[in-house]
Design a protein around this motif. Structure first.
Motif, PDB file in Angstrom:
ATOM      1  N   GLY A 268       0.820  -1.208   0.000  1.00  0.00           N
ATOM      2  CA  GLY A 268       0.000   0.000   0.000  1.00  0.00           C
ATOM      3  C   GLY A 268       0.849   1.250   0.000  1.00  0.00           C
ATOM      4  N   ALA A 269       1.990   1.217   0.695  1.00  0.00           N
ATOM      5  CA  ALA A 269       2.876   2.377   0.761  1.00  0.00           C
ATOM      6  C   ALA A 269       3.425   2.740  -0.618  1.00  0.00           C
ATOM      7  N   PHE A 309     -10.375   6.228   9.383  1.00  0.00           N
ATOM      8  CA  PHE A 309     -11.427   5.212   9.271  1.00  0.00           C
ATOM      9  C   PHE A 309     -10.851   3.797   9.331  1.00  0.00           C
ATOM     10  N   SER A 310      -9.786   3.546   8.556  1.00  0.00           N
ATOM     11  CA  SER A 310      -9.215   2.192   8.506  1.00  0.00           C
ATOM     12  C   SER A 310      -8.558   1.813   9.828  1.00  0.00           C
ATOM     13  N   LEU A 311      -7.886   2.774  10.483  1.00  0.00           N
ATOM     14  CA  LEU A 311      -7.264   2.477  11.772  1.00  0.00           C
ATOM     15  C   LEU A 311      -8.325   2.214  12.839  1.00  0.00           C
ATOM     16  N   HIS A 312      -9.415   2.987  12.797  1.00  0.00           N
ATOM     17  CA  HIS A 312     -10.495   2.761  13.757  1.00  0.00           C
ATOM     18  C   HIS A 312     -11.121   1.379  13.547  1.00  0.00           C
ATOM     19  N   CYS A 313     -11.282   0.977  12.290  1.00  0.00           N
ATOM     20  CA  CYS A 313     -11.812  -0.364  12.003  1.00  0.00           C
ATOM     21  C   CYS A 313     -10.854  -1.438  12.507  1.00  0.00           C
ATOM     22  N   PHE A 314      -9.563  -1.202  12.323  1.00  0.00           N
ATOM     23  CA  PHE A 314      -8.561  -2.172  12.787  1.00  0.00           C
ATOM     24  C   PHE A 314      -8.617  -2.320  14.307  1.00  0.00           C
ATOM     25  N   ASN A 315      -8.747  -1.182  15.003  1.00  0.00           N
ATOM     26  CA  ASN A 315      -8.773  -1.220  16.465  1.00  0.00           C
ATOM     27  C   ASN A 315     -10.077  -1.799  17.022  1.00  0.00           C
ATOM     28  N   SER A 316     -11.189  -1.545  16.350  1.00  0.00           N
ATOM     29  CA  SER A 316     -12.489  -1.896  16.924  1.00  0.00           C
ATOM     30  C   SER A 316     -13.129  -3.153  16.338  1.00  0.00           C
ATOM     31  N   LEU A 317     -12.811  -3.498  15.086  1.00  0.00           N
ATOM     32  CA  LEU A 317     -13.497  -4.605  14.430  1.00  0.00           C
ATOM     33  C   LEU A 317     -12.665  -5.878  14.305  1.00  0.00           C
ATOM     34  N   VAL A 318     -11.334  -5.734  14.262  1.00  0.00           N
ATOM     35  CA  VAL A 318     -10.488  -6.921  14.104  1.00  0.00           C
ATOM     36  C   VAL A 318     -10.429  -7.689  15.418  1.00  0.00           C
ATOM     37  N   ASN A 323     -11.305 -12.350   9.342  1.00  0.00           N
ATOM     38  CA  ASN A 323     -10.805 -12.879   8.077  1.00  0.00           C
ATOM     39  C   ASN A 323      -9.476 -12.223   7.724  1.00  0.00           C
ATOM     40  N   LEU A 324      -8.512 -13.018   7.255  1.00  0.00           N
ATOM     41  CA  LEU A 324      -7.179 -12.496   6.914  1.00  0.00           C
ATOM     42  C   LEU A 324      -7.260 -11.464   5.801  1.00  0.00           C
ATOM     43  N   LEU A 325      -8.149 -11.679   4.835  1.00  0.00           N
ATOM     44  CA  LEU A 325      -8.291 -10.727   3.738  1.00  0.00           C
ATOM     45  C   LEU A 325      -8.739  -9.365   4.259  1.00  0.00           C
ATOM     46  N   PHE A 326      -9.655  -9.359   5.213  1.00  0.00           N
ATOM     47  CA  PHE A 326     -10.129  -8.106   5.823  1.00  0.00           C
ATOM     48  C   PHE A 326      -8.978  -7.367   6.505  1.00  0.00           C
ATOM     49  N   ILE A 327      -8.148  -8.105   7.230  1.00  0.00           N
ATOM     50  CA  ILE A 327      -7.000  -7.500   7.904  1.00  0.00           C
ATOM     51  C   ILE A 327      -6.023  -6.914   6.885  1.00  0.00           C
ATOM     52  N   CYS A 328      -5.782  -7.657   5.818  1.00  0.00           N
ATOM     53  CA  CYS A 328      -4.843  -7.193   4.783  1.00  0.00           C
ATOM     54  C   CYS A 328      -5.365  -5.951   4.058  1.00  0.00           C
ATOM     55  N   VAL A 329      -6.668  -5.916   3.808  1.00  0.00           N
ATOM     56  CA  VAL A 329      -7.260  -4.734   3.151  1.00  0.00           C
ATOM     57  C   VAL A 329      -7.080  -3.499   4.023  1.00  0.00           C
ATOM     58  N   LEU A 330      -7.329  -3.638   5.320  1.00  0.00           N
ATOM     59  CA  LEU A 330      -7.137  -2.510   6.240  1.00  0.00           C
ATOM     60  C   LEU A 330      -5.671  -2.090   6.276  1.00  0.00           C
ATOM     61  N   SER A 331      -4.767  -3.053   6.309  1.00  0.00           N
ATOM     62  CA  SER A 331      -3.335  -2.751   6.329  1.00  0.00           C
ATOM     63  C   SER A 331      -2.916  -2.030   5.048  1.00  0.00           C
ATOM     64  N   ILE A 333      -4.799  -0.169   3.071  1.00  0.00           N
ATOM     65  CA  ILE A 333      -5.339   1.193   3.089  1.00  0.00           C
ATOM     66  C   ILE A 333      -4.502   2.087   3.999  1.00  0.00           C
ATOM     67  N   MET A 334      -4.116   1.562   5.162  1.00  0.00           N
ATOM     68  CA  MET A 334      -3.308   2.364   6.084  1.00  0.00           C
ATOM     69  C   MET A 334      -1.947   2.692   5.479  1.00  0.00           C
ATOM     70  N   GLY A 335      -1.315   1.723   4.808  1.00  0.00           N
ATOM     71  CA  GLY A 335      -0.038   1.981   4.157  1.00  0.00           C
ATOM     72  C   GLY A 335      -0.176   2.966   3.008  1.00  0.00           C
ATOM     73  N   PHE A 336      -1.241   2.794   2.217  1.00  0.00           N
ATOM     74  CA  PHE A 336      -1.524   3.687   1.097  1.00  0.00           C
ATOM     75  C   PHE A 336      -1.649   5.133   1.579  1.00  0.00           C
ATOM     76  N   CYS A 337      -2.438   5.340   2.615  1.00  0.00           N
ATOM     77  CA  CYS A 337      -2.710   6.695   3.104  1.00  0.00           C
ATOM     78  C   CYS A 337      -1.517   7.300   3.828  1.00  0.00           C
ATOM     79  N   ALA A 338      -0.884   6.519   4.702  1.00  0.00           N
ATOM     80  CA  ALA A 338       0.215   7.050   5.500  1.00  0.00           C
ATOM     81  C   ALA A 338       1.390   7.471   4.633  1.00  0.00           C
ATOM     82  N   PHE A 339       1.795   6.635   3.684  1.00  0.00           N
ATOM     83  CA  PHE A 339       2.965   6.958   2.877  1.00  0.00           C
ATOM     84  C   PHE A 339       2.636   7.898   1.728  1.00  0.00           C
ATOM     85  N   GLY A 340       1.406   7.829   1.197  1.00  0.00           N
ATOM     86  CA  GLY A 340       1.003   8.818   0.210  1.00  0.00           C
ATOM     87  C   GLY A 340       1.007  10.199   0.822  1.00  0.00           C
TER      88      GLY A 340
END
Length: 425
Positions: A268-269, A309-318, A323-331, A333-340
């Protein structure tokens, strides 16, 4: 393709390869650490002393390198630093005592600080504002590529020939590329007889006086960007470093899942950095550089909201059953946003600084990132020790909210960095 376009590709390609080697050699000891333990029985304090030495010197040298880039020829500073890095990496493999290893690795960090500031100066001189973001972002991915491929390359060489030979190979390649950089890199298009029509400040007639370090430091927008950098590096390092431990130690996922989480974050970064540069360059091309606010701000706002939004979902929903795919999607998005976001912060510093002081401005900006990296390390680990990793990540979420509030409150801030205005006749 025009002559300018050809030279731009040559310049960019040389910097990309060169900075990939800068970063690889900076992290090379970390890459071969398992083989150092196996061959020489180094204990944890010894390993920590060597790795800490380069981070200490690199933080200092990157600040000094930014100021130096305004005083010396950046096209010579870049290869000189790379040459020093290569020679010292080779020298490190010849050391027989811990004290000498720490000293040599510390000095290597001093040369490391010449790389990125020189890149910033050269990009500003060779590319117009409408392309600066994408090329800056693409160059930033050299670190992700080195960080991703580095452990694999180091493992292959170390397992076959030993860790000292693996380091010697990376050092020698850096030396060779440094000599090529001395020949290829040019300070500006005019050095090869090319006159460019673009400028980096498409505004009214310049009525600025010569500027100093004091003028740069007094600029409010610089301090806003320093806070952006501090908070963003804090968030990115905390998520990438501690997110996997949260999954492993508190949610009972396997180390493999933790590794997949980090990989998704890094992918994502890379994509986030490139997309951020491309999209915001289009906006700058349409709107130009503003006296107040920036055409890049809307994209920054979107990324910070998506990160929250993605970090809040990671903290509250994971949970331990997610599901591993859900965790990877959140990760991702977080990499995409943080490094962008972080890539654009660096672009904003360079494009809104006066040409003669852009390196100095970036030096102060980088200090914010250093502070953020420190805060994301030991302090958060202390919080986790007394509470848990979940509490540490909630603090990170609070930092994202603070970042958002600062951005909204400074939306229309004057963007001139280090420019002292005088009255026009």
């Amino acid at each position: 393709m025009t002559r300018l376009g050809t030279w731009q590709i040559v310049m960019f390609s040389t910097m990309f390869v060169g900075y990939t080697l800068y970063y690889y050699n900076r992290k090379s000891f970390s890459f071969i650490m398992p083989y150092v333990i196996e061959e020489d029985n180094f204990d944890k304090p010894t390993l920590g002393a060597i790795t800490s030495s380069i981070y200490m010197s690199y933080t200092l040298s990157k600040f000094a390198g930014g100021i130096m880039s305004d005083k010396v020829n950046a096209s010579r500073m870049f290869p000189f630093g790379l040459l020093g890095v290569g020679l010292l990496v080779v020298a490190f493999t010849l050391c027989t005592s811990l004290k000498m290893m720490v000293v040599v690795w510390f000095v290597q960090g001093l040369f490391q600080g010449m790389g990125w500031p020189a890149c910033g100066k050269l990009l500003k001189k060779w590319f117009p504002p409408s392309k600066l973001g994408i090329y800056w972002s693409l160059l930033s991915t050299s670190m992700n590529i080195a960080g991703g491929a580095g452990p694999v390359v180091a493992a292959l060489l170390s397992s076959s020939y030993g860790w000292r030979t693996a380091l010697q190979a990376s050092g020698l390649v850096a030396i060779v590329v440094s000599f090529l950089s001395f020949v290829i890199l040019k300070e500006s298009p005019s050095e090869v007889g090319i006159e460019t029509a673009f400028t980096h400040h498409k505004k009214k007639k310049d009525t600025s006086e010569p500027t100093s370090v004091i003028d740069v430091v007094r600029t409010p927008f610089l301090w806003v960007l320093i806070m952006y950098c501090l908070l963003n590096i804090f968030m990115a390092n905390a998520i990438s470093d501690w997110g996997q431990l949260y999954l492993i130690q508190e949610l009972n996922y396997s180390p493999t899942t933790g590794g997949v989480f980090v990989s998704a974050f890094q992918i994502g970064a890379v994509i986030g950095s490139i997309v951020a540069g491309y999209v915001t360059d289009k906006q700058v091309n349409k709107q130009g550089l503003r006296d107040a606010g920036s055409a890049r701000f809307p994209f920054l706002l979107v990324t910070i909201l998506a990160l929250l939004f993605s970090l809040h979902c990671f903290n509250s929903l994971v949970s331990s059953e997610s599901n591993l795919l859900f965790i990877c999607v959140l990760s991702f998005i977080m990499g995409f946003c943080a490094f962008g976001h972080q890539s654009l912060n660096g672009v904003l510093v360079i494009e809104h600084s006066t040409p003669v002081m852009s390196g100095t401005a970036h030096a102060f900006f980088s200090l914010g990132g250093g502070v953020g990296a420190v805060l994301a390390g030991y302090p958060l680990s202390i919080v986790a020790k007394h509470f848990n990793w979940y509490t540490s990540l909630i603090i990170v979420e609070g930092a994202v909210i603070l970042h958002l509030l600062i951005m909204l409150s400074t939306w229309n801030i004057s963007t001139a960095i280090g420019k002292r205005r005088i009255k026009s006749e």
